[in-house]
Write a protein that holds these residues in place. Structure first.
Motif, PDB file in Angstrom:
ATOM      1  N   MET A   1       0.834  -1.197   0.000  1.00  0.00           N
ATOM      2  CA  MET A   1       0.000   0.000   0.000  1.00  0.00           C
ATOM      3  C   MET A   1       0.869   1.247   0.000  1.00  0.00           C
ATOM      4  O   MET A   1       1.849   1.347   0.732  1.00  0.00           O
ATOM      5  N   LEU A   2       0.523   2.176  -0.862  1.00  0.00           N
ATOM      6  CA  LEU A   2       1.193   3.471  -0.967  1.00  0.00           C
ATOM      7  C   LEU A   2       0.339   4.512  -0.264  1.00  0.00           C
ATOM      8  O   LEU A   2      -0.851   4.653  -0.566  1.00  0.00           O
ATOM      9  N   SER A   3       0.918   5.240   0.684  1.00  0.00           N
ATOM     10  CA  SER A   3       0.198   6.279   1.410  1.00  0.00           C
ATOM     11  C   SER A   3       0.723   7.646   1.009  1.00  0.00           C
ATOM     12  O   SER A   3       1.913   7.935   1.165  1.00  0.00           O
ATOM     13  N   LEU A   4      -0.167   8.470   0.467  1.00  0.00           N
ATOM     14  CA  LEU A   4       0.155   9.837   0.073  1.00  0.00           C
ATOM     15  C   LEU A   4      -0.434  10.777   1.114  1.00  0.00           C
ATOM     16  O   LEU A   4      -1.653  10.768   1.345  1.00  0.00           O
ATOM     17  N   ILE A   5       0.409  11.567   1.762  1.00  0.00           N
ATOM     18  CA  ILE A   5       0.011  12.376   2.907  1.00  0.00           C
ATOM     19  C   ILE A   5       0.134  13.850   2.537  1.00  0.00           C
ATOM     20  O   ILE A   5       1.208  14.309   2.135  1.00  0.00           O
ATOM     21  N   VAL A   6      -0.972  14.581   2.681  1.00  0.00           N
ATOM     22  CA  VAL A   6      -1.033  15.981   2.263  1.00  0.00           C
ATOM     23  C   VAL A   6      -1.401  16.845   3.465  1.00  0.00           C
ATOM     24  O   VAL A   6      -2.544  16.819   3.930  1.00  0.00           O
ATOM     25  N   PRO A   7      -0.473  17.618   4.017  1.00  0.00           N
ATOM     26  CA  PRO A   7      -0.828  18.568   5.078  1.00  0.00           C
ATOM     27  C   PRO A   7      -1.543  19.762   4.458  1.00  0.00           C
ATOM     28  O   PRO A   7      -1.185  20.218   3.360  1.00  0.00           O
ATOM     29  N   ALA A   8      -2.547  20.284   5.154  1.00  0.00           N
ATOM     30  CA  ALA A   8      -3.323  21.379   4.571  1.00  0.00           C
ATOM     31  C   ALA A   8      -3.820  22.327   5.653  1.00  0.00           C
ATOM     32  O   ALA A   8      -4.455  21.899   6.618  1.00  0.00           O
ATOM     33  N   HIS A   9      -3.544  23.602   5.474  1.00  0.00           N
ATOM     34  CA  HIS A   9      -4.122  24.659   6.303  1.00  0.00           C
ATOM     35  C   HIS A   9      -4.719  25.702   5.368  1.00  0.00           C
ATOM     36  O   HIS A   9      -4.007  26.373   4.628  1.00  0.00           O
ATOM     37  N   ASP A  10      -6.058  25.795   5.366  1.00  0.00           N
ATOM     38  CA  ASP A  10      -6.771  26.744   4.507  1.00  0.00           C
ATOM     39  C   ASP A  10      -6.340  26.602   3.044  1.00  0.00           C
ATOM     40  O   ASP A  10      -5.893  27.558   2.409  1.00  0.00           O
ATOM     41  N   GLU A  11      -6.529  25.402   2.521  1.00  0.00           N
ATOM     42  CA  GLU A  11      -6.116  25.098   1.146  1.00  0.00           C
ATOM     43  C   GLU A  11      -7.301  24.734   0.269  1.00  0.00           C
ATOM     44  O   GLU A  11      -7.171  23.983  -0.697  1.00  0.00           O
ATOM     45  N   ALA A  12      -8.483  25.279   0.576  1.00  0.00           N
ATOM     46  CA  ALA A  12      -9.688  24.896  -0.158  1.00  0.00           C
ATOM     47  C   ALA A  12      -9.574  25.155  -1.655  1.00  0.00           C
ATOM     48  O   ALA A  12     -10.108  24.395  -2.467  1.00  0.00           O
ATOM     49  N   THR A  13      -8.897  26.221  -2.052  1.00  0.00           N
ATOM     50  CA  THR A  13      -8.818  26.540  -3.480  1.00  0.00           C
ATOM     51  C   THR A  13      -7.848  25.637  -4.225  1.00  0.00           C
ATOM     52  O   THR A  13      -7.970  25.465  -5.437  1.00  0.00           O
ATOM     53  N   ARG A  14      -6.883  25.046  -3.517  1.00  0.00           N
ATOM     54  CA  ARG A  14      -5.842  24.261  -4.188  1.00  0.00           C
ATOM     55  C   ARG A  14      -6.051  22.756  -4.096  1.00  0.00           C
ATOM     56  O   ARG A  14      -5.566  22.018  -4.946  1.00  0.00           O
ATOM     57  N   LEU A  15      -6.755  22.312  -3.067  1.00  0.00           N
ATOM     58  CA  LEU A  15      -6.882  20.869  -2.865  1.00  0.00           C
ATOM     59  C   LEU A  15      -7.538  20.131  -4.028  1.00  0.00           C
ATOM     60  O   LEU A  15      -7.081  19.034  -4.391  1.00  0.00           O
ATOM     61  N   PRO A  16      -8.591  20.651  -4.641  1.00  0.00           N
ATOM     62  CA  PRO A  16      -9.195  19.869  -5.743  1.00  0.00           C
ATOM     63  C   PRO A  16      -8.202  19.530  -6.845  1.00  0.00           C
ATOM     64  O   PRO A  16      -8.135  18.383  -7.304  1.00  0.00           O
TER      65      PRO A  16
ATOM     66  N   ASP B   1      -5.915  17.964   7.878  1.00  0.00           N
ATOM     67  CA  ASP B   1      -6.520  19.293   7.917  1.00  0.00           C
ATOM     68  C   ASP B   1      -6.100  19.979   9.217  1.00  0.00           C
ATOM     69  O   ASP B   1      -6.646  19.700  10.284  1.00  0.00           O
ATOM     70  N   ASP B   2      -5.129  20.862   9.118  1.00  0.00           N
ATOM     71  CA  ASP B   2      -4.545  21.487  10.302  1.00  0.00           C
ATOM     72  C   ASP B   2      -5.175  22.853  10.560  1.00  0.00           C
ATOM     73  O   ASP B   2      -4.749  23.870  10.001  1.00  0.00           O
ATOM     74  N   ALA B   3      -6.214  22.864  11.386  1.00  0.00           N
ATOM     75  CA  ALA B   3      -6.848  24.106  11.867  1.00  0.00           C
ATOM     76  C   ALA B   3      -7.392  24.973  10.735  1.00  0.00           C
ATOM     77  O   ALA B   3      -7.410  26.207  10.847  1.00  0.00           O
ATOM     78  N   SER B   4      -7.858  24.348   9.660  1.00  0.00           N
ATOM     79  CA  SER B   4      -8.397  25.132   8.547  1.00  0.00           C
ATOM     80  C   SER B   4      -9.719  25.772   8.932  1.00  0.00           C
ATOM     81  O   SER B   4     -10.513  25.216   9.692  1.00  0.00           O
ATOM     82  N   ARG B   5      -9.956  26.936   8.323  1.00  0.00           N
ATOM     83  CA  ARG B   5     -11.210  27.668   8.568  1.00  0.00           C
ATOM     84  C   ARG B   5     -12.028  27.824   7.295  1.00  0.00           C
ATOM     85  O   ARG B   5     -13.040  28.537   7.308  1.00  0.00           O
ATOM     86  N   ASP B   6     -11.604  27.170   6.222  1.00  0.00           N
ATOM     87  CA  ASP B   6     -12.237  27.390   4.920  1.00  0.00           C
ATOM     88  C   ASP B   6     -12.888  26.137   4.344  1.00  0.00           C
ATOM     89  O   ASP B   6     -13.190  26.095   3.155  1.00  0.00           O
ATOM     90  N   GLY B   7     -13.111  25.128   5.182  1.00  0.00           N
ATOM     91  CA  GLY B   7     -13.742  23.914   4.688  1.00  0.00           C
ATOM     92  C   GLY B   7     -12.820  22.990   3.926  1.00  0.00           C
ATOM     93  O   GLY B   7     -13.293  22.142   3.155  1.00  0.00           O
ATOM     94  N   SER B   8     -11.519  23.105   4.154  1.00  0.00           N
ATOM     95  CA  SER B   8     -10.561  22.243   3.436  1.00  0.00           C
ATOM     96  C   SER B   8     -10.858  20.764   3.642  1.00  0.00           C
ATOM     97  O   SER B   8     -10.763  19.962   2.716  1.00  0.00           O
ATOM     98  N   GLY B   9     -11.223  20.389   4.868  1.00  0.00           N
ATOM     99  CA  GLY B   9     -11.494  18.991   5.163  1.00  0.00           C
ATOM    100  C   GLY B   9     -12.663  18.444   4.366  1.00  0.00           C
ATOM    101  O   GLY B   9     -12.605  17.328   3.825  1.00  0.00           O
ATOM    102  N   ASP B  10     -13.746  19.215   4.287  1.00  0.00           N
ATOM    103  CA  ASP B  10     -14.911  18.770   3.520  1.00  0.00           C
ATOM    104  C   ASP B  10     -14.578  18.626   2.035  1.00  0.00           C
ATOM    105  O   ASP B  10     -15.038  17.688   1.373  1.00  0.00           O
ATOM    106  N   ILE B  11     -13.807  19.548   1.520  1.00  0.00           N
ATOM    107  CA  ILE B  11     -13.418  19.487   0.112  1.00  0.00           C
ATOM    108  C   ILE B  11     -12.551  18.258  -0.133  1.00  0.00           C
ATOM    109  O   ILE B  11     -12.708  17.549  -1.135  1.00  0.00           O
ATOM    110  N   ALA B  12     -11.625  17.975   0.785  1.00  0.00           N
ATOM    111  CA  ALA B  12     -10.762  16.803   0.628  1.00  0.00           C
ATOM    112  C   ALA B  12     -11.580  15.515   0.613  1.00  0.00           C
ATOM    113  O   ALA B  12     -11.316  14.607  -0.180  1.00  0.00           O
ATOM    114  N   ARG B  13     -12.569  15.415   1.498  1.00  0.00           N
ATOM    115  CA  ARG B  13     -13.426  14.220   1.512  1.00  0.00           C
ATOM    116  C   ARG B  13     -14.161  14.068   0.191  1.00  0.00           C
ATOM    117  O   ARG B  13     -14.273  12.967  -0.357  1.00  0.00           O
ATOM    118  N   ALA B  14     -14.680  15.184  -0.328  1.00  0.00           N
ATOM    119  CA  ALA B  14     -15.410  15.143  -1.598  1.00  0.00           C
ATOM    120  C   ALA B  14     -14.497  14.728  -2.745  1.00  0.00           C
ATOM    121  O   ALA B  14     -14.982  14.218  -3.763  1.00  0.00           O
TER     122      ALA B  14
END
Length: 234
Positions: free
Chosen positions: A1-16, A41-54
């Motif tokens: 298994m390959l695990s790709l790990i992406v740290p994100a703080h307020d990255e809603a515009t870039r994550l997609p 999702d490190d303390a994001s305030r812009d919904g980065s986590g929801d976008i990542a799940r989608a």
């Protein structure tokens, strides 16, 4: 298994975009069932986590505002025996990912890539980037936008050193290189030049001067590292 790990703080515009190309690269390299993407999702305030799940990623919410701790949290959740850390503003393709996996199969403990910046660049930026890539290759060190390693080696060195708020990528590289062959690939990881747009050249030079005076102690103080932890983004 390959695990790709992406740290994100307020990255809603870039994550997609980042996650789309990650899915494409991983599916082309190891197949649809051979990888996972974890967005920390490190303390994001812009919904980065929801976008990542989608976008088909597993999401771990933390409140660290500390890049080393955030990356380590993603590694703890990961199930793969190969770990790849990719920044949220960085795009990689199947050629780079395949080269990284081939290097590990050939016996490397870890590695990084040649850094490329998207968009038009001033001459001094192109020169500085060339020097930076040369230095990283000479040091056998990876830039944090793309780091890969075996989980066994990652755990053996204790992961990213959480004493550092910046420079943790170089510290991990040096620790891994002490255990075996660490490679910096010629293939490119394309990352954003947004720090050059959001922070003028004078601020970069001032940070370099302060580092020259204070040395690595500067990297232990989050308040002194507004280039990474400040509110200015794009």
């Amino acid at each position: 298994m390959l695990s790709l790990i992406v740290p994100a703080h307020d990255e809603a515009t870039r994550l997609p975009g980042t996650l789309r190309v990650l899915h494409e690269a991983a599916a082309a390299t190891v197949g649809a069932g051979g990888y996972e993407i974890i967005v920390v999702d490190d303390a994001s305030r812009d919904g980065s986590g929801d976008i990542a799940r989608a976008c088909g990623a597993r999401v771990l919410r933390v409140e660290h505002r500390h890049i080393a701790a955030t990356r380590n949290a993603g590694a703890c959740l990961a199930t793969g025996d190969t770990l790849v850390f990719v920044d949220a503003d960085t795009n990689i393709d199947a050629t780079l990912l395949g080269a990284a996996l081939a290097a590990l199969e050939a016996g490397a403990v870890g590695g990084g890539a040649t850094v490329a910046l998207r968009g038009p660049l001033a001459w001094h930026v192109r020169w500085g980037l060339a020097v930076s890539n040369w230095l990283l290759r000479r040091m056998h060190a990876a830039a944090g936008c793309f780091v890969f390693c075996r989980r066994e080696a990652f755990e053996a060195v204790g992961g990213f050193d959480e004493r550092w708020f910046a420079g943790e990528d170089v510290a991990l590289s040096r620790a891994l290189a002490a255990r075996g062959r660490f490679v910096v690939l010629r293939e490119r990881a394309w990352t954003s030049a947004r720090k050059l747009r959001s922070h003028p050249l004078g601020e970069h030079l001032l940070l370099m001067l302060r580092f020259a005076v204070r040395g690595r102690r500067l990297l232990r103080n989050r308040d002194a590292l507004g280039l990474w932890y400040g509110d200015r983004r794009d």
